[in-house]
Design a protein around this motif. Structure first.
Motif, PDB file in Angstrom:
ATOM      1  N   GLY A  83       0.808  -1.210   0.000  1.00  0.00           N
ATOM      2  CA  GLY A  83       0.000   0.000   0.000  1.00  0.00           C
ATOM      3  C   GLY A  83       0.838   1.255   0.000  1.00  0.00           C
ATOM      4  N   LYS A  84       2.148   1.146   0.236  1.00  0.00           N
ATOM      5  CA  LYS A  84       3.022   2.309   0.282  1.00  0.00           C
ATOM      6  C   LYS A  84       3.767   2.529  -1.037  1.00  0.00           C
ATOM      7  N   ALA A  85       3.330   1.837  -2.081  1.00  0.00           N
ATOM      8  CA  ALA A  85       4.033   1.961  -3.359  1.00  0.00           C
ATOM      9  C   ALA A  85       3.997   3.401  -3.855  1.00  0.00           C
ATOM     10  N   TYR A  86       2.869   4.064  -3.626  1.00  0.00           N
ATOM     11  CA  TYR A  86       2.739   5.452  -4.036  1.00  0.00           C
ATOM     12  C   TYR A  86       2.785   6.346  -2.807  1.00  0.00           C
ATOM     13  N   THR A  87       3.521   7.416  -2.903  1.00  0.00           N
ATOM     14  CA  THR A  87       3.604   8.357  -1.791  1.00  0.00           C
ATOM     15  C   THR A  87       2.665   9.531  -1.987  1.00  0.00           C
ATOM     16  N   ALA A  88       2.113   9.702  -3.177  1.00  0.00           N
ATOM     17  CA  ALA A  88       1.193  10.798  -3.455  1.00  0.00           C
ATOM     18  C   ALA A  88      -0.092  10.202  -4.022  1.00  0.00           C
ATOM     19  N   PHE A  89      -1.120  10.175  -3.201  1.00  0.00           N
ATOM     20  CA  PHE A  89      -2.324   9.441  -3.580  1.00  0.00           C
ATOM     21  C   PHE A  89      -3.118  10.095  -4.701  1.00  0.00           C
ATOM     22  N   GLY A  90      -2.881  11.360  -4.985  1.00  0.00           N
ATOM     23  CA  GLY A  90      -3.597  11.996  -6.080  1.00  0.00           C
ATOM     24  C   GLY A  90      -3.252  11.400  -7.431  1.00  0.00           C
ATOM     25  N   TYR A  91      -2.151  10.652  -7.510  1.00  0.00           N
ATOM     26  CA  TYR A  91      -1.719  10.028  -8.761  1.00  0.00           C
ATOM     27  C   TYR A  91      -2.078   8.549  -8.832  1.00  0.00           C
ATOM     28  N   LEU A  92      -2.561   8.004  -7.747  1.00  0.00           N
ATOM     29  CA  LEU A  92      -2.811   6.569  -7.663  1.00  0.00           C
ATOM     30  C   LEU A  92      -4.067   6.169  -8.416  1.00  0.00           C
ATOM     31  N   ASP A  93      -3.935   5.191  -9.270  1.00  0.00           N
ATOM     32  CA  ASP A  93      -5.062   4.649 -10.036  1.00  0.00           C
ATOM     33  C   ASP A  93      -6.134   4.145  -9.070  1.00  0.00           C
ATOM     34  N   PRO A  94      -7.292   4.789  -9.018  1.00  0.00           N
ATOM     35  CA  PRO A  94      -8.323   4.378  -8.052  1.00  0.00           C
ATOM     36  C   PRO A  94      -9.011   3.072  -8.437  1.00  0.00           C
ATOM     37  N   HIS A  95      -8.764   2.623  -9.652  1.00  0.00           N
ATOM     38  CA  HIS A  95      -9.454   1.414 -10.134  1.00  0.00           C
ATOM     39  C   HIS A  95      -8.512   0.225 -10.260  1.00  0.00           C
ATOM     40  N   HIS A  96      -7.318   0.306  -9.665  1.00  0.00           N
ATOM     41  CA  HIS A  96      -6.387  -0.817  -9.756  1.00  0.00           C
ATOM     42  C   HIS A  96      -6.910  -1.981  -8.921  1.00  0.00           C
ATOM     43  N   LYS A  97      -6.530  -3.180  -9.318  1.00  0.00           N
ATOM     44  CA  LYS A  97      -6.925  -4.365  -8.573  1.00  0.00           C
ATOM     45  C   LYS A  97      -6.266  -4.330  -7.202  1.00  0.00           C
ATOM     46  N   GLN A  98      -6.953  -4.843  -6.202  1.00  0.00           N
ATOM     47  CA  GLN A  98      -6.449  -4.797  -4.843  1.00  0.00           C
ATOM     48  C   GLN A  98      -5.050  -5.412  -4.745  1.00  0.00           C
TER      49      GLN A  98
END
Length: 398
Positions: free
Chosen positions: A186-201
């Protein structure tokens, strides 16, 4: 690269801890130019070398060694003009340091609000980013793809000439050429505004990188960061906001005022369209990095056409085209091509009058000798015409 060649190169890249400490003034805070959860980066000067950028990992965290090795292995085997260049490394006395080329202008996020960064230059930066990502996603020679997993404007570095390079590979992953997914924390991204909201869990893919670069494209267009200080959740970040404004045909309301006057309508349409596609809910509907490069280059071409060649054409060139019976010019939309055609000359008014555009922008109208009146001819300028359809045509410059 053979194993023996790799060993030789590894030895050449090795930099002593003593030299790095000297270059960074013993990792002085005044030389710190960036930091992450597990590292700090320092600017420095190595003997007989140019300015460098040294990333030093914090050994108090067990994950630091993995991130160090990941970033080093990716950059050691992959060189591209739009990927940060590896200059060396240090792995001694429990120190883990990677030395990169220094990018003089720093990260892209600090220039989003800079009105001196023109629309043309912004598109060129986007092309650089997309080209670097294309290389990482389709590295056929290595038989492995790189999923960056942290594409954001802070990960894009700029040099003196505004050339952009992708950096920050510590959270990246390698997958086999025919695999699409890689398990991540879950820490792969440090800026959540860029995180794909539809990625598989628990999984991020190449299409997740595409979502992230789509957010960056809108950052560049709208001069705002993906995650504003007052954001409470992802729905309030730039990605969903830009997507909603695009769908409601109100994107103009959030475009950076500093570049609005520069925007060519066709260029903006192509750019915004491909950026919107990057944010598609369905990952398979998003463009590949290659498709993104193609569309961005198209947006740049039409912008150049708009900025450079529109100003070279006469103000009434559209009326002149409508008067022409030449199907070649009637079907041409590229302004540079129109300028070229007009410079050679076209027939207008039912093939009775020849019009051409001079090299200095003067308008030349040619009529037949039988129709030409010699009254007041001394007030007119005469020119020789290298290309004409009839030897009986005379050129009059107005």
């Amino acid at each position: 690269m053979s194993h023996g060649s790799q060993e030789i190169l590894l030895k050449k890249l090795k930099i002593s801890l003593k030299d790095i400490e000297s270059a960074t003034e013993n990792f002085s805070e005044k030389n710190c130019v960036g930091s992450g959860e597990l590292w700090k980066a320092y600017k420095g000067e190595l003997p007989l070398r140019t300015t460098i950028f040294a990333k030093r990992w914090n050994n108090n965290f067990g994950q630091a060694d993995h991130q160090f090795r990941t970033e080093f292995n990716i950059l050691f085997k992959r060189q591209h003009k739009n990927v940060i260049s590896l200059l060396g490394y240090c792995y001694e006395m429990d120190e883990k340091i990677i030395v990169f080329e220094h990018m003089s202008r720093g990260s892209l996020d600090t220039y989003l609000k800079d009105a001196n960064l023109t629309w043309m230059k912004r598109i060129e930066i986007c092309i650089d980013i997309a080209s670097g990502l294309e290389f990482l996603h389709f590295d056929v020679a290595m038989q492995k793809n790189v999923v960056h997993r942290d594409i954001k404007s802070a990960s894009i570095l700029l040099d003196d000439d505004w050339k952009a390079k992708i950096s920050n590979f510590q959270p990246s992953s390698l997958d086999l050429l025919h695999q699409d997914v890689e398990h991540v924390s879950g820490k792969a991204y440090t800026a959540f505004g860029y995180l794909d909201p539809h990625h598989k869990q628990g999984f991020l893919t190449k299409s997740s990188d595409i979502y992230s670069i789509g957010v960056v494209l809108f950052e560049i267009l709208c001069r705002r960061l993906a995650w504003a200080e007052d954001c409470k959740d992802h729905a309030e970040s730039l990605g969903p906001l830009a997507k909603r404004f695009y769908e409601e045909r109100k994107l103009d309301e959030i475009v950076f005022e500093g570049i609005k006057e520069q925007l060519g309508p066709e260029s903006l349409s192509i750019y915004a369209g491909i950026a919107y596609q990057c944010l598609h809910d369905e990952s398979e509907e998003r463009p590949t990095a290659r498709e993104l490069v193609i569309q961005l280059k198209k947006a740049l071409d039409v912008q150049k056409d708009y900025e450079i060649w529109e100003t070279q054409l006469p103000e009434d060139y559209k009326e002149i085209i409508q008067m022409s019976k030449d199907p070649e010019i009637s079907s041409t939309t590229n302004r540079m091509d129109i300028y070229d055609i007009l410079s050679k000359g076209i027939l207008i008014q039912e093939d009775k009058v020849w019009f051409s555009l001079g090299s200095n922008g003067e308008r030349n109208k040619m009529v037949s000798a039988s129709e030409f009146s010699y009254e007041n001819h001394q007030s007119r300028k005469w020119r020789s015409v290298p290309e004409s359809r009839s030897s009986l045509l005379l050129c009059v410059c107005f």
